[in-house]
Write a protein that holds these residues in place. Structure first.
Motif, short mmCIF file in Angstrom:
data_model
loop_
_atom_site.label_atom_id
_atom_site.label_comp_id
_atom_site.label_asym_id
_atom_site.label_seq_id
_atom_site.Cartn_x
_atom_site.Cartn_y
_atom_site.Cartn_z
N ARG B 357 0.87 -1.19 0.00
CA ARG B 357 0.00 0.00 0.00
C ARG B 357 0.89 1.23 0.00
O ARG B 357 1.76 1.38 0.87
N LEU B 358 0.67 2.07 -0.97
CA LEU B 358 1.44 3.30 -1.08
C LEU B 358 0.50 4.49 -0.92
O LEU B 358 -0.61 4.50 -1.47
N ARG B 359 0.93 5.47 -0.16
CA ARG B 359 0.19 6.73 -0.08
C ARG B 359 0.79 7.61 -1.18
O ARG B 359 2.00 7.91 -1.15
N VAL B 360 -0.02 7.96 -2.17
CA VAL B 360 0.54 8.65 -3.34
C VAL B 360 -0.19 9.96 -3.63
O VAL B 360 -1.35 10.13 -3.28
N ALA B 361 0.53 10.85 -4.28
CA ALA B 361 -0.11 12.07 -4.77
C ALA B 361 -1.13 11.70 -5.83
O ALA B 361 -0.89 10.82 -6.66
N ASP B 362 -2.28 12.35 -5.80
CA ASP B 362 -3.37 12.05 -6.72
C ASP B 362 -3.13 12.82 -8.01
O ASP B 362 -3.79 13.82 -8.28
N GLN B 363 -2.17 12.38 -8.81
CA GLN B 363 -1.81 13.12 -10.02
C GLN B 363 -1.39 12.15 -11.12
O GLN B 363 -1.12 10.98 -10.86
N ALA B 364 -1.34 12.64 -12.33
CA ALA B 364 -1.02 11.80 -13.48
C ALA B 364 0.42 11.28 -13.39
O ALA B 364 1.29 11.94 -12.85
N GLY B 365 0.64 10.07 -13.91
CA GLY B 365 2.01 9.57 -14.03
C GLY B 365 2.52 8.78 -12.84
O GLY B 365 3.55 8.11 -12.94
N VAL B 366 1.79 8.84 -11.72
CA VAL B 366 2.28 8.16 -10.52
C VAL B 366 2.33 6.65 -10.73
O VAL B 366 3.34 5.98 -10.48
#
Lengths: 436, 436
Positions: B357-366
């Motif tokens: 589980r990764l906490r990620v920025a909600d943006q394109a390309g991640v």
């Protein structure tokens, strides 16, 4: 036949279980073992507590080594725990040629090689069924029941505290800390829960299972250990969404190059039987090349479940290692001259709950007629399911679940129901068991 | 150390399993038993088939009694089935002072008292682990592992054919007749399935379990037996609607007045573990007064699972009943001088699937960045779950399930992911196991 004389080291939760079960089931156990098994000495940190437990007929001893080497003791049962007094007493008993039964996984996982060597030198057995998975006879399964197999892997829920916490976290969607506090309040977790929640206790047990499965010395220091204290409720929920449960598993697997020995939280497919093991229960799944997968489930801790395993070892010592070939494991578990004449009950005397399906006319008063018959027969109803009649049909299915009743009464009631004009054909009756 | 010499009566499904497993695991079994276990004679109805099975090194014998009493045989393994030749050979072997291992539940349930008396007269053991629940060491659990307990009841799915049929009827909502045909086609049911589907086979096994649990002689003729051939799909569906499954259970329970001994279709709460036992698998639930409920699950039939139980008995005979106290059950299952030096693998070498589980920025390309890292590390992806960001949040959870990969590679990939600007904080990694 002389009794087997037990010196009991430890009068705590497990020790008192051993005393109570040996007393309560004295006759049953003697019928199996061929001799009585009797606690003759007890030694504990708190002598007063020991005295209260065993009463006046048993000698209370202050010195564990004196008891372990006493000529009046045949077997030492070590349930005091820890790795100091317990170890000294076990080694002294083995040196004195006495069999040892222990529940001490921490000691055996860390100093087992030394203990087993002392047992060989003393030409006596050291038994430890209670050290892994409490009352489940898992060591016997690995050591004897599956002896034909090349073991491939063993995976187990072998710590009840952590399985209770994980079950509660999932069921109530609560975070780890809150559930731990609840577990401590209920007695499922100790005041200092580190050994359980950080996986150390499970790793002790896994170390023993691995040695038993693969024929290697115990190597606790090589185990990889990760507990559940960092596990987050979010991951339990995501796992469920993906069709998995998270369990703290001990896993050991053999490859040509080496053996895996690891304890960590693990996602397991929800459809596997082991994924449905809830609360403080334990379960061990073993994969052997001939038998395939077998699973063993039951209570992994507690006073009497653990005592059950300790006493099974005592029966084994009595049956297998005493100079008494007449009393080896009997074909039907009990000594031949101790079989009982208890009769088999006729089915009419057997009590079960029942499912009944009646094909009935879809008209007023039918249910009243039927429930009247049941009431007259003192059969109480647990549930009723009345289906709507299918389009164009004048008949429908009526399902009744009853509480436990003697079969004879149910048979009579069914006969009366089948005589009602509104009941079409035979009543279907299937017995029900809660198995709780 | 001399080998234990086995005379094998029967070269069918089970007999060939015994030959194959003894050959394949010869060394592993000898390391446990302290002696080699070797088939030296084989007798079967079809001598040519026997010859093909065992090759030229083993003597093929036409006369079962001659083999059972041969001075070259230490133990008779009876897996020919039936109650005529099998019985004569077993009695002859016991009379000649040879241990007997048998898988013959029909014989023991109907003539067990006579067979056990002959074993006592000959002062040799008769072992029958394979007679109930195939590869599950259930007889050992009842006879030894739970010997501390006053047994309250035993309830078991002890016939794989009927459990397969019931599982299929429920899953596919098909009538009995259709599923029976399918089971016959797949080899789960015999051409004449009467013994299985009418509950007779289960009653044979239950008769043995009851005797073992309660210390009574075998009394098959007193069992109440009802099979599944009249069971209707409608009742399976209604039961499910009410929260139950229908299983063919063998149930034996002790009361002061007598013992219940009955086989019949039974509604069981769907939440019980035993209700989830599907297909041809077996499971036995035992309730003891000290241990509580324990459950034993595994394959109840088949060539190698049954052979597993037969050979476990042979190992027991070797360990417990030969004049050889040096080779009693060893502490760690294997003889001390046969322990292996196989190393424990470092965790980096262990292969598991993983949940991340990764906490990620909600943006394109991640997702592209992260899957690129996994691809570079040769870690293949099983599933991806991308959650929508919560209202007002610019971050979201990304869950990735990987296929099996070496832990070292996963660790390296996680380290790289954590260096991405779009990944917030630490990556949660939980290992996954299919346990299939």
């Amino acid at each position: 036949m002389e009794a087997i004389r037990v010196g009991l080291l430890g009068a705590g939760v497990v020790g008192s279980g051993v005393v109570h079960v040996l007393k309560r089931n004295r006759e049953e156990i003697a019928r199996r073992a061929g001799r009585e098994i009797r606690v003759v000495q007890v030694c504990a940190r708190n002598l007063e507590k020991a005295r209260q437990l065993v009463g006046d007929e048993v000698q209370v001893v202050a010195d564990p080594i004196a008891m372990a080497t006493s000529p009046d003791v045949d077997v030492l049962v070590e349930v005091i725990g820890g790795t100091t007094v317990a170890k000294d007493a076990i080694l002294a008993a083995l040196k004195a040629g006495k069999a040892v039964v222990t529940a001490n996984k921490a000691l055996l996982a860390t100093a087992g090689n030394e203990v087993f060597a002392a047992a060989r030198a003393g030409r006596v057995p050291v038994m430890f069924e209670a050290a892994v998975a409490g009352g489940i006879p898992i060591i016997k399964a690995l050591r004897e029941g599956l002896a034909a197999n090349r073991m491939q892997w063993v995976a187990g829920i072998i710590n009840g505290t952590t399985n209770f916490i994980l079950s509660e976290m999932r069921a109530k969607r609560l975070p780890f800390d809150a559930v731990l506090k609840e577990a401590q309040r209920l007695g499922y977790a100790e005041a200092d829960p580190t050994f359980d929640i950080e996986g150390v206790d499970a790793a002790h047990k896994l170390t023993l299972l691995s040695a038993l499965a693969f024929g290697i010395p115990v190597q606790f220091d090589r185990a990889s250990v990760e507990g559940i204290s960092k596990l987050q409720a979010a991951d339990i929920a995501y796992a469920e969404e993906l069709g998995y449960r998270i369990k703290l598993l001990g896993i050991t697997r053999k490859h040509a190059a080496g053996i895996e020995l690891r304890v960590h939280p693990t996602l397991v497919p929800a459809k596997r039987l082991i994924a449905s093991v809830e609360g403080a229960m334990n379960a061990v799944l073993i994969k052997g090349d001939a038998v395939g997968a077998t699973l063993y489930y039951g209570p992994g801790a507690g006073s009497e479940p653990t005592a059950s395993a300790v006493i099974a070892d005592l029966v084994d010592v009595t049956r297998l290692f005493t100079a008494d070939p007449e009393h080896r494991v009997p074909a039907l578990a009990f000594q031949h001259d101790a079989l009982a004449a208890t009769p088999i009950l006729p089915m009419s005397e057997v009590e079960t709950a029942a499912y009944m399906r009646l094909r009935v006319a879809d008209q007023a008063g039918v249910l009243a007629d039927i429930t009247r018959i049941l009431a007259d027969s003192n059969i109480s109803i647990d549930a009723v399911l009345q289906k709507e009649a299918a389009d164009g049909s004048s008949e429908t299915d009526l399902i009744i679940l009853t509480h436990r009743t003697k079969e004879g009464a149910v048979n009579a009631a069914i006969a009366r129901m089948e005589m009602l004009r509104s009941v079409k054909g035979k009543v279907v009756r299937i017995r029900m068991e809660e198995l709780a």
